[in-house]
Design a protein around this motif. Structure first.
Motif, PDB file in Angstrom:
ATOM      1  N   ASP A 103       0.834  -1.225   0.027  1.00 17.49           N
ATOM      2  CA  ASP A 103       0.100  -0.066   0.060  1.00 17.49           C
ATOM      3  C   ASP A 103       0.804   1.238  -0.076  1.00 17.49           C
ATOM      4  OD1 ASP A 103      -2.325  -1.495  -0.087  1.00 17.49           O
ATOM      5  OD2 ASP A 103      -2.575  -1.327   2.244  1.00 17.49           O
ATOM      6  N   THR A 106       2.775   2.009  -3.366  1.00 13.65           N
ATOM      7  CA  THR A 106       1.681   2.236  -4.269  1.00 13.65           C
ATOM      8  C   THR A 106       1.360   3.486  -4.260  1.00 13.65           C
ATOM      9  OG1 THR A 106       0.428   0.060  -4.655  1.00 13.65           O
ATOM     10  CG2 THR A 106      -0.582   1.901  -5.241  1.00 13.65           C
ATOM     11  N   LEU A 107       1.238   4.102  -2.823  1.00 14.60           N
ATOM     12  CA  LEU A 107       0.846   5.620  -2.618  1.00 14.60           C
ATOM     13  C   LEU A 107       2.161   6.532  -3.162  1.00 14.60           C
ATOM     14  CD1 LEU A 107      -0.628   4.975   0.897  1.00 14.60           C
ATOM     15  CD2 LEU A 107      -2.053   6.023  -1.349  1.00 14.60           C
ATOM     16  N   ASP A 108       3.226   5.860  -2.880  1.00 10.34           N
ATOM     17  CA  ASP A 108       4.413   6.618  -3.436  1.00 10.34           C
ATOM     18  C   ASP A 108       4.679   6.499  -4.935  1.00 10.34           C
ATOM     19  OD1 ASP A 108       5.019   7.319  -0.718  1.00 10.34           O
ATOM     20  OD2 ASP A 108       6.360   6.152  -0.455  1.00 10.34           O
ATOM     21  N   GLY A 109       3.704   5.849  -5.681  1.00 10.06           N
ATOM     22  CA  GLY A 109       4.043   5.908  -7.057  1.00 10.06           C
ATOM     23  C   GLY A 109       4.734   5.003  -7.613  1.00 10.06           C
ATOM     24  N   ILE A 110       5.330   3.739  -6.742  1.00 12.60           N
ATOM     25  CA  ILE A 110       6.074   2.853  -7.265  1.00 12.60           C
ATOM     26  C   ILE A 110       5.494   1.832  -7.992  1.00 12.60           C
ATOM     27  CG2 ILE A 110       7.755   0.922  -6.558  1.00 12.60           C
ATOM     28  CD1 ILE A 110       8.316   2.617  -4.120  1.00 12.60           C
ATOM     29  N   PRO A 111       5.805   1.505  -9.415  1.00 14.42           N
ATOM     30  CA  PRO A 111       5.071   0.628 -10.306  1.00 14.42           C
ATOM     31  C   PRO A 111       5.442  -0.940  -9.880  1.00 14.42           C
ATOM     32  CG  PRO A 111       7.211   1.309 -11.123  1.00 14.42           C
ATOM     33  CD  PRO A 111       6.817   2.164  -9.956  1.00 14.42           C
ATOM     34  N   ALA A 113       3.983  -2.401  -7.431  1.00  9.11           N
ATOM     35  CA  ALA A 113       4.105  -2.496  -5.861  1.00  9.11           C
ATOM     36  C   ALA A 113       4.105  -3.954  -5.282  1.00  9.11           C
ATOM     37  CB  ALA A 113       3.450  -1.462  -5.278  1.00  9.11           C
ATOM     38  N   ARG A 145      11.824  -0.485   2.359  1.00  7.53           N
ATOM     39  CA  ARG A 145      12.051   0.802   1.403  1.00  7.53           C
ATOM     40  C   ARG A 145      13.676   1.077   1.350  1.00  7.53           C
ATOM     41  NH1 ARG A 145       8.722   4.781  -0.745  1.00  7.53           N
ATOM     42  NH2 ARG A 145       9.943   5.811  -2.008  1.00  7.53           N
ATOM     43  N   LYS A 152      17.163   0.208  -6.522  1.00  6.37           N
ATOM     44  CA  LYS A 152      15.858   0.473  -7.287  1.00  6.37           C
ATOM     45  C   LYS A 152      15.814  -0.049  -8.848  1.00  6.37           C
ATOM     46  CE  LYS A 152      12.910   4.256  -8.811  1.00  6.37           C
ATOM     47  NZ  LYS A 152      12.867   3.737 -10.175  1.00  6.37           N
ATOM     48  N   ASP A 156      13.158  -2.894  -9.830  1.00  9.16           N
ATOM     49  CA  ASP A 156      12.178  -2.538 -10.856  1.00  9.16           C
ATOM     50  C   ASP A 156      12.145  -3.493 -11.969  1.00  9.16           C
ATOM     51  OD1 ASP A 156      11.165  -0.426  -9.356  1.00  9.16           O
ATOM     52  OD2 ASP A 156      12.143   1.032 -10.630  1.00  9.16           O
TER      53      ASP A 156
END
Length: 268
Positions: A103, A106-111, A113, A145, A152, A156
């Motif tokens: 969650d 996702t809120l931080d815009g990480i694809p 997630a 995180r 990253k 990703d």
């Protein structure tokens, strides 16, 4: 009794005093205490509106894990302290849906997630140098995180391959983490290897690509308790491919695990 809330500095001594009233509460989850304590020790703990609460009789009704973490970490942190909550109100505390690491990502815009978090969690365990099966050392959201921010690009990439035609087990966290580790060392070879796993063209019978695909076909579907084993097998397949070795059966190679994990930085 009037309900009041104020910001207070909770020292280990204050926490111990507050816990003397902890006479009617749920069982302690030591893993959660450990996680909170690590965040407090590393400065990753964040002050927010959720803190400590006492009912109208002075009984602690919320915050026991936070207080125990203050003592364990030997740190002092600011928290909101509410007093005078009606005793019956305890039935409504902590019954909502918890915010998961996915969650937050996702809120931080990480694809991707939902895909990247399990991989990053396993990578954080490697960075902690802990046994992956030891639930008492599960990383905190902040530690996960940190692992993601540090690696990253590899995470990703590893998370983005879940629709590449893989059979089910190659979509799980353990192979994803192994691929991320491979990518950190040799990105071009990692891309080539994963592409071949999805579409194994021009591969002979002793190819590590086919050997790993065969292993995945036989691997138990319910393998959540065997993540370390699966990751080590996949790392061995990656290592054999990297070294140009001919193999028909994938077996864990200690040299492979050491090679891919040795350079991964520890969580601070």
């Amino acid at each position: 009794m009037t309900m009041t809330t104020r910001r207070e500095l909770i020292t280990p001594a204050v926490a111990a005093k507050m816990l003397e009233t902890n006479t009617h509460n749920r069982n302690i989850a030591q893993r959660l205490v450990n996680q909170y304590a690590r965040d407090m020790s590393t400065g990753a703990w964040r002050e927010h509106h959720q803190g400590i609460a006492f009912d109208e009789n002075g009984i602690l009704c919320d915050g026991q894990h936070r207080l125990l973490a203050v003592i364990e970490s030997n740190c002092s942190v600011w928290m909101l302290v509410t007093r005078g909550i009606p005793s019956a109100a305890m039935e409504g505390i902590d019954i909502g849906k918890g915010r998961t690491t996915s969650d937050i990502f996702t809120l931080d815009g990480i694809p991707c997630a939902g895909r990247v978090v399990p991989i990053a969690t396993l990578l954080a365990m490697i960075m902690q140098r802990t046994a992956w099966r030891n639930v008492a050392t599960m990383p905190t959201k902040s530690e996960i995180r940190t692992a993601y921010d540090k690696y990253k690009s590899a995470l990703d990439w590893a998370a983005g391959g879940h629709n590449a035609g893989f059979q089910s087990q190659l979509k799980s966290a353990a192979p994803g983490c192994a691929f991320a580790l491979f990518y950190l060392r040799h990105p071009d070879k990692a891309v080539e290897f994963r592409d071949l796993l999805a579409t194994p063209v021009n591969q002979g019978p002793d190819s590590p690509v086919l050997a790993l695909r065969g292993l995945m076909d036989r691997w138990p579907r319910n393998q959540s308790t065997r993540r370390k084993d699966l990751a080590e097998h996949v790392l061995s397949g990656c290592f054999s491919f990297l070294r140009g070795r001919k193999v028909s059966v994938i077996r864990p190679i200690a040299e492979a695990t050491k090679y891919f994990t040795e350079g991964v930085g520890e969580l601070l």
